[in-house]
Structures are given as C-alpha cells and as structure tokens.
Design a protein around this motif. Structure first.
Motif, mmCIF file in Angstrom:
data_model
loop_
_atom_site.group_PDB
_atom_site.id
_atom_site.type_symbol
_atom_site.label_atom_id
_atom_site.label_comp_id
_atom_site.label_asym_id
_atom_site.label_seq_id
_atom_site.Cartn_x
_atom_site.Cartn_y
_atom_site.Cartn_z
ATOM 1 N N GLY A 1 5.896 9.470 15.501
ATOM 2 C CA GLY A 1 6.084 10.656 14.675
ATOM 3 C C GLY A 1 4.817 11.158 13.999
ATOM 4 O O GLY A 1 3.833 10.419 13.843
ATOM 5 N N VAL A 2 4.860 12.406 13.567
ATOM 6 C CA VAL A 2 3.710 13.020 12.899
ATOM 7 C C VAL A 2 3.357 12.273 11.620
ATOM 8 O O VAL A 2 2.174 12.058 11.309
ATOM 9 C CB VAL A 2 4.006 14.507 12.590
ATOM 10 C CG1 VAL A 2 2.884 15.102 11.744
ATOM 11 C CG2 VAL A 2 4.172 15.287 13.880
ATOM 12 N N ARG B 1 -0.568 8.776 8.653
ATOM 13 C CA ARG B 1 -0.882 7.613 7.819
ATOM 14 C C ARG B 1 -1.705 6.564 8.582
ATOM 15 O O ARG B 1 -1.860 5.441 8.103
ATOM 16 C CB ARG B 1 0.408 6.999 7.280
ATOM 17 C CG ARG B 1 1.139 7.902 6.295
ATOM 18 C CD ARG B 1 2.134 7.128 5.447
ATOM 19 N NE ARG B 1 3.199 6.515 6.229
ATOM 20 C CZ ARG B 1 4.310 7.131 6.616
ATOM 21 N NH1 ARG B 1 4.489 8.414 6.311
ATOM 22 N NH2 ARG B 1 5.229 6.496 7.298
ATOM 23 N N GLY B 2 -2.212 6.901 9.753
ATOM 24 C CA GLY B 2 -3.141 6.001 10.438
ATOM 25 C C GLY B 2 -2.490 4.968 11.329
ATOM 26 O O GLY B 2 -2.806 3.779 11.245
ATOM 27 N N GLN B 3 -1.592 5.397 12.215
ATOM 28 C CA GLN B 3 -0.868 4.472 13.084
ATOM 29 C C GLN B 3 -1.814 3.608 13.930
ATOM 30 O O GLN B 3 -1.695 2.389 13.973
ATOM 31 C CB GLN B 3 0.074 5.260 14.005
ATOM 32 C CG GLN B 3 0.957 4.425 14.907
ATOM 33 C CD GLN B 3 2.079 3.724 14.169
ATOM 34 O OE1 GLN B 3 1.841 2.797 13.406
ATOM 35 N NE2 GLN B 3 3.301 4.180 14.385
ATOM 36 N N ALA C 1 0.817 -1.210 0.000
ATOM 37 C CA ALA C 1 0.000 0.000 0.000
ATOM 38 C C ALA C 1 0.852 1.262 0.000
ATOM 39 O O ALA C 1 0.527 2.232 -0.665
ATOM 40 C CB ALA C 1 -0.932 0.019 1.214
ATOM 41 N N PHE C 2 1.983 1.241 0.760
ATOM 42 C CA PHE C 2 2.776 2.464 0.858
ATOM 43 C C PHE C 2 4.276 2.196 0.746
ATOM 44 O O PHE C 2 4.942 2.737 -0.111
ATOM 45 C CB PHE C 2 2.466 3.188 2.167
ATOM 46 C CG PHE C 2 3.188 4.500 2.319
ATOM 47 C CD1 PHE C 2 2.774 5.628 1.632
ATOM 48 C CD2 PHE C 2 4.309 4.602 3.146
ATOM 49 C CE1 PHE C 2 3.450 6.835 1.755
ATOM 50 C CE2 PHE C 2 4.995 5.804 3.273
ATOM 51 C CZ PHE C 2 4.558 6.925 2.581
ATOM 52 N N PRO D 1 2.980 2.840 10.349
ATOM 53 C CA PRO D 1 1.774 2.108 9.928
ATOM 54 C C PRO D 1 2.039 1.044 8.875
ATOM 55 O O PRO D 1 1.449 -0.038 8.920
ATOM 56 C CB PRO D 1 0.858 3.211 9.397
ATOM 57 C CG PRO D 1 1.279 4.435 10.143
ATOM 58 C CD PRO D 1 2.754 4.309 10.318
ATOM 59 N N GLU D 2 2.939 1.335 7.934
ATOM 60 C CA GLU D 2 3.205 0.340 6.893
ATOM 61 C C GLU D 2 3.795 -0.945 7.472
ATOM 62 O O GLU D 2 3.608 -2.037 6.914
ATOM 63 C CB GLU D 2 4.127 0.915 5.810
ATOM 64 C CG GLU D 2 5.340 1.653 6.327
ATOM 65 C CD GLU D 2 5.089 3.142 6.570
ATOM 66 O OE1 GLU D 2 6.070 3.892 6.548
ATOM 67 O OE2 GLU D 2 3.919 3.532 6.776
ATOM 68 N N GLY D 3 4.503 -0.823 8.608
ATOM 69 C CA GLY D 3 5.019 -2.026 9.265
ATOM 70 C C GLY D 3 3.901 -2.893 9.801
ATOM 71 O O GLY D 3 3.903 -4.122 9.643
ATOM 72 N N TYR D 4 2.918 -2.267 10.433
ATOM 73 C CA TYR D 4 1.797 -3.030 10.986
ATOM 74 C C TYR D 4 0.866 -3.537 9.902
ATOM 75 O O TYR D 4 0.228 -4.586 10.056
ATOM 76 C CB TYR D 4 1.063 -2.193 12.029
ATOM 77 C CG TYR D 4 1.992 -1.851 13.172
ATOM 78 C CD1 TYR D 4 2.522 -2.855 13.971
ATOM 79 C CD2 TYR D 4 2.406 -0.536 13.403
ATOM 80 C CE1 TYR D 4 3.423 -2.561 14.981
ATOM 81 C CE2 TYR D 4 3.298 -0.232 14.417
ATOM 82 C CZ TYR D 4 3.808 -1.253 15.203
ATOM 83 O OH TYR D 4 4.706 -0.977 16.190
ATOM 84 N N ARG D 5 0.800 -2.819 8.779
ATOM 85 C CA ARG D 5 0.009 -3.341 7.654
ATOM 86 C C ARG D 5 0.732 -4.532 7.014
ATOM 87 O O ARG D 5 0.088 -5.437 6.476
ATOM 88 C CB ARG D 5 -0.256 -2.214 6.643
ATOM 89 C CG ARG D 5 -1.202 -1.164 7.236
ATOM 90 C CD ARG D 5 -1.648 -0.097 6.267
ATOM 91 N NE ARG D 5 -2.610 0.775 6.933
ATOM 92 C CZ ARG D 5 -2.415 2.075 7.190
ATOM 93 N NH1 ARG D 5 -1.302 2.673 6.806
ATOM 94 N NH2 ARG D 5 -3.343 2.765 7.825
ATOM 95 N N LYS D 6 2.058 -4.537 7.096
ATOM 96 C CA LYS D 6 2.798 -5.725 6.655
ATOM 97 C C LYS D 6 2.503 -6.901 7.581
ATOM 98 O O LYS D 6 2.321 -8.032 7.116
ATOM 99 C CB LYS D 6 4.305 -5.438 6.622
ATOM 100 C CG LYS D 6 5.141 -6.667 6.281
ATOM 101 C CD LYS D 6 6.572 -6.321 5.904
ATOM 102 C CE LYS D 6 7.370 -5.802 7.060
ATOM 103 N NZ LYS D 6 8.802 -5.632 6.719
#
Length: 318
Positions: free
Chosen positions: A165-166, A171-173, A90-91, A133-138
């Motif tokens: 971080g901001v 990005r929806g943490q 996604a990112f 967030p991209e880590g948790y989406r992974k």
C-alpha cells in the motif's frame, strides 16, 4: 466442513459420499460398513495418486490452503510460557507480525512469525500476513533483543509478501525490510527459519536471514508470486501455473539449488489434513537443526551465516 482444492474434486466427491453413508441409518439387517470401507480405500488411493505428482502450481495452492496451520498454531503447540511482545517503538503495532519470548524444548527462545489468520475476523486483524514497515521494525527490535539476552531465534514464515500500500511505501517499507534482514544476518545467536506456507518476496526474507532455513514439503518460497510474475511477463495472471513452473519455488527445487537447508515431509494430503502431526514434525526438525548451533560462538555464527548467503550469490552468478 473440509475445504477441497480444485484439483481435489474427484477426491471431494468420494469423501462426501463416505460422510453421507456414515450418517445414513442403514436398513434393518443391512450393513453399509463394507461400502464405506471400499470407498475409503478408493479415496486413499486417489489421495496418494494426487499428491504423488503435484505440479508447482498445485503445491502453491496447497501452501495457501485455508486450513493449513498458521504461525500462531505452531507457537501454541511448540512454545511454552509464551509471552507476546508488540510494537516497533516508533510508530505502531503491526498484527501481521507476531513475536515474543518462550521456551522451546526447554530452551529460552525468541519467536517470530507472519500470521495470516484463520477466519475472516482474524485475517483482517492480521492483514492476511502482509506486514507494513512497523511490522518489520518490530522484527528488527526483537532480533536485537534476542541477541542482547543471548536467546536463539525461531521464525515461522507464511506470507504472500509485504503490504504494497501507499501508506507502507510512505513509511519506508523497503528500508524496514532491509534493516530486518541486516539484523538477522548480524544476530549473535542461533537463528532457525521455517517456511510453513507461503514465503513471498522480501516480506518473507525479512524473517529468513537465518543459519538454517527449513521448508515444509508443500510450502513455497519465491521472489514473487506466480500471479505477479505472470502479470509482468505475460500480461496475464491466468499464466500463473506456467510462472510457478519457471520460478522453481517448491521445497525440492530450492533444496536442489542449496537455497534452503532442509525439507520437512508433510502427512499424506498436506499439513491441513493432520495439523498436529505436522507441527510435531516441524518441532523435531527445528530442534535437530538448532542443537548443533547452540555451542557455537557469536563470531562463528555470524561468519558462517554471512558465508552461507554470499555463496548463494557466487554460485548463482558462476
């Protein structure tokens, strides 16, 4: 060069003296072996005394020890035929979360972990184990992949928490962490999580919604770091030792409250003193926890996992 923690200073002096004697050429006809033996015995007694009565704050320091084995260390030793998988589709790719396919004790598995890094370069690369967030989406993607291919999931948790971080918030943490937890609870396969160092806040729980949660003896697992808690409650991070006591974040505390399922003993002096021995013990504990789950149906796994976490809330509110 061994890194000593603040409370280990008396031991550090002894062990440094032993190393000096071992490197020192003894005078002709005079053996220094007896003195080395005497000091070694004294250092061993000192080590046993120190680690027999660690406070929660001292356990926090041990859990954060820079020489403690990291997630990739466990993967290297315990997982064969490991193939890393990256990206959230996604990112971006987040190196704070590592994961992939491999074999554990002959079983094909999906492995996940929060990786802190072992030196300056790798710590920067892995963002000190604090994922975006991209880590948790992974995490969510790999858990769902494991469910699709009926692969047991193993996770190794070692993070101070999600990245605050901001850009992560933008990005929806929180949503990404919640989705990862949801995926873990819904996984139709056995899921074993092991806290190998720090288990901090939602960043840890994202990889910890498992059938069995294990902790190393000197690891910690908490909703917030002692420093963060002290800053909120006492407006002073120096009150962290008091906060560590109040948070009940040690493995023994959490096992007593039935919030985890098992405590894995560490070698005398902590995992950093005998990494290979520690990782072998962790592998054996995971295998023992995983074996009875392999024969259970997806429906039974999900139902029991759901009941496990709902029971924590019911008993805590009673």
């Amino acid at each position: 060069m061994r890194h000593f923690l603040d409370f280990e200073k008396p031991l550090a002096e002894l062990e440094n003296k032993i190393e000096e004697l071992r490197r020192m050429p003894g005078p002709e006809g005079l053996s220094i072996a007896d003195e080395v033996t005497r000091l070694s015995e004294k250092a061993d007694r000192q080590l046993r005394t120190l680690y027999a009565k660690l406070t929660p704050w001292q356990k926090t320091l041990v859990a954060r020890h820079p020489d403690r084995p990291r997630a990739l260390s466990y993967i290297d030793q315990l997982i064969t035929e490991y193939t890393p998988l990256g990206g959230d589709r996604a990112f971006a790719e987040d190196a704070a979360i590592v994961g992939g396919l491999g074999r554990f004790y002959g079983h094909a598995v999906m492995v996940l972990g929060t990786e802190k890094g072992t030196d300056t370069e790798s710590r920067i690369k892995h963002n000190f184990g604090s994922a975006r967030p991209e880590g948790y989406r992974k995490v969510k993607r790999l858990i769902e992949m494991a469910g699709h291919f009926r692969l047991p999931i193993l996770s190794f948790i070692d993070t101070s928490g999600a990245y605050p971080g901001v850009d992560a918030e933008a990005r929806g943490q929180a949503e990404a962490i919640a989705r990862a937890i949801e995926a873990g609870l819904a996984a139709p396969v056995p899921f074993i999580a092991t806290v190998i160092g720090e288990g901090g806040s939602g960043g840890a729980i994202a990889l910890g919604a498992a059938d069995r949660v294990l902790m190393l003896e000197h690891s910690i697992y908490s909703v917030i770091s002692p420093e963060g808690c002290a800053s909120i409650l006492w407006r002073d991070a120096a009150a962290a030792p008091m906060a560590a006591e109040a948070l009940k974040l040690t493995a023994d505390d959490l096992r007593r409250f039935d919030l985890i399922d098992g405590v894995i003993p560490e070698p005398l002096g902590g995992a950093h003193r005998a990494p290979a021995e520690t990782m072998t013990a962790v592998g054996e504990a995971i295998n023992a926890a995983l074996s009875p789950l392999l024969s259970q149906t997806p429906e039974a796994l999900k139902a029991r996992r759901r009941e496990k976490f709902l029971a924590m809330g019911r008993e805590g509110l009673a």
